[in-house]
Design a protein around this motif. Structure first.
Motif, short mmCIF file in Angstrom:
data_model
loop_
_atom_site.label_atom_id
_atom_site.label_comp_id
_atom_site.label_asym_id
_atom_site.label_seq_id
_atom_site.Cartn_x
_atom_site.Cartn_y
_atom_site.Cartn_z
N VAL A 61 21.55 32.44 38.51
CA VAL A 61 21.81 33.74 39.12
C VAL A 61 22.61 34.60 38.16
CG1 VAL A 61 21.79 32.80 41.46
CG2 VAL A 61 23.96 33.05 40.25
N SER A 62 22.47 35.90 38.31
CA SER A 62 23.22 36.86 37.51
C SER A 62 23.68 37.98 38.43
CB SER A 62 22.35 37.43 36.38
OG SER A 62 23.06 38.40 35.64
N LEU A 63 24.97 38.24 38.43
CA LEU A 63 25.56 39.26 39.31
C LEU A 63 26.45 40.19 38.51
CD1 LEU A 63 26.85 36.97 42.22
CD2 LEU A 63 24.60 38.03 42.04
N GLU A 64 26.54 41.44 38.95
CA GLU A 64 27.54 42.36 38.42
C GLU A 64 28.63 42.51 39.47
OE1 GLU A 64 26.01 46.08 37.08
OE2 GLU A 64 25.11 45.25 35.27
N LEU A 65 29.88 42.38 39.04
CA LEU A 65 31.02 42.39 39.96
C LEU A 65 31.92 43.58 39.68
CD1 LEU A 65 32.05 38.64 39.49
CD2 LEU A 65 30.39 39.54 41.13
N SER A 66 32.37 44.23 40.73
CA SER A 66 33.40 45.25 40.58
C SER A 66 34.73 44.56 40.32
CB SER A 66 33.50 46.09 41.86
OG SER A 66 34.04 45.31 42.92
N LEU A 67 35.75 45.32 40.04
CA LEU A 67 37.08 44.73 39.82
C LEU A 67 37.56 44.00 41.08
CD1 LEU A 67 39.55 44.34 38.01
CD2 LEU A 67 40.42 46.56 38.83
N VAL A 68 37.26 44.59 42.24
CA VAL A 68 37.65 43.96 43.51
C VAL A 68 36.95 42.60 43.66
CG1 VAL A 68 37.47 44.10 46.03
CG2 VAL A 68 38.12 46.12 44.71
N ALA A 69 35.65 42.56 43.40
CA ALA A 69 34.89 41.31 43.52
C ALA A 69 35.34 40.30 42.48
CB ALA A 69 33.39 41.59 43.36
N TYR A 70 35.63 40.78 41.28
CA TYR A 70 36.11 39.89 40.21
C TYR A 70 37.42 39.22 40.62
CZ TYR A 70 38.51 38.54 35.92
OH TYR A 70 39.20 37.84 34.96
N ASN A 71 38.37 40.01 41.11
CA ASN A 71 39.67 39.45 41.50
C ASN A 71 39.50 38.42 42.62
OD1 ASN A 71 41.20 40.90 39.65
ND2 ASN A 71 41.47 42.65 41.03
#
Length: 299
Positions: free
Chosen positions: A224-234
């Protein structure tokens, strides 16, 4: 063997004797590739310098109550937290640095495996984890007494051949003798592990799958490959720390996660809990899964 190498090996043997259940002479001999006569000589040396070595039916360990050197663990051993901090610091050094290689070897050569079990596992689970470890080493079958199944919703004994542990000993890969399948059994759901006399009978059928960063297991991993916002990353770093090594930074507010998952249940739950903060790059089947779940909720 040089004097320095001998001294290091003696320290490693001494540390391994600082345990709850004890070690056999044969186990120490095999693990450190020394003769049993040498092991006995080491034990005599330890006794001479003030350690009381307890022998319980052939299992040797340090008797902390009566020994004159009671602080060996604090002097020569890392706590779980200390080891984690040191490991993070050491691994921040460039991979090609010779000093890093030496530090890594020293850290893990002094880190007693059984002490890790008791640090990670809950107190009531540590006995079961140790029994499973012994069964794996000895290639013995065990009974998982009163196992609470999350799938069938029943509680019953299981006869299995334990293969290996999952991350942090939360589960154990086993071959289920009754079902003829390889499965993960949660250690927290086992009332007691009973070590049987019978040896493994189905070793050729043993197979371990993967346990993904979302703690889902499978024998057929999916990329899988996802792009994460800063909120999702944290949030993913806080909730699923092992994800860190699969994440690359694109900008200060955008990150890319590329990994394999066991199924879509864990990653799907994560995405659905952060709508608008996670973008699915691939696979399409994951997009379809999330959309289907959304349609179910709406319905």
């Amino acid at each position: 063997m040089s004097d320095q190498a001998k001294f290091q090996k003696m320290l490693e043997v001494l540390l391994l004797l600082d345990c709850q259940y004890g070690r056999t002479i044969a186990e120490l001999s095999e693990r450190f590739e020394i003769s049993q006569r040498t092991v006995y000589r080491y034990l005599d040396t330890f006794k001479h310098v003030g350690f009381v070595i307890e022998n319980s039916n052939g299992y040797f360990k340090i008797d902390k109550e009566n020994t004159t050197v009671q602080e060996i663990s604090s002097l020569l051993h890392f706590s779980e937290e200390e080891a984690f901090i040191l490991s993070k610091a050491i691994h921040s050094i460039d991979d090609n640095d010779e000093l890093k290689i030496k530090l890594v070897k020293k850290l893990y050569s002094l880190y007693d495996f059984d002490r890790v079990i008791h640090a990670i596992g809950k107190k009531e689970e540590s006995e079961n984890i140790y029994s499973l470890l012994q069964a794996i080493k000895q290639q013995k079958q065990v009974v998982l007494q009163s196992y609470k199944s999350g799938n069938s919703k029943n509680i019953r004994d299981r006869i299995v051949e334990p293969i290996d542990f999952t991350i942090n000993y939360t589960g154990v890969w086993c071959y289920d003798v009754e079902d003829g399948l390889n499965k993960v059994f949660k250690t927290s759901r086992i009332k007691q592990v009973i070590l049987l006399e019978s040896s493994w009978k189905f070793k050729p059928k043993h197979k371990k799958g993967i346990v993904d960063i979302f703690r889902m297991q499978s024998f057929e991993p999916i990329a899988v490959s996802l792009e994460l916002s800063l909120v999702a990353y944290n949030l993913i770093i806080e909730e699923y720390p092992l994800s860190e090594k699969y994440i690359t930074k694109i900008t200060d507010n955008l990150y890319r996660l590329e990994c394999e998952v066991g199924n879509f249940l864990g990653v799907g739950r994560f995405i659905l809990g952060l709508l608008g903060e996670v973008k699915i790059i691939e696979p399409k089947t994951l997009k379809d899964y999330v959309q289907e779940r959304l349609n179910t909720y709406k319905g």
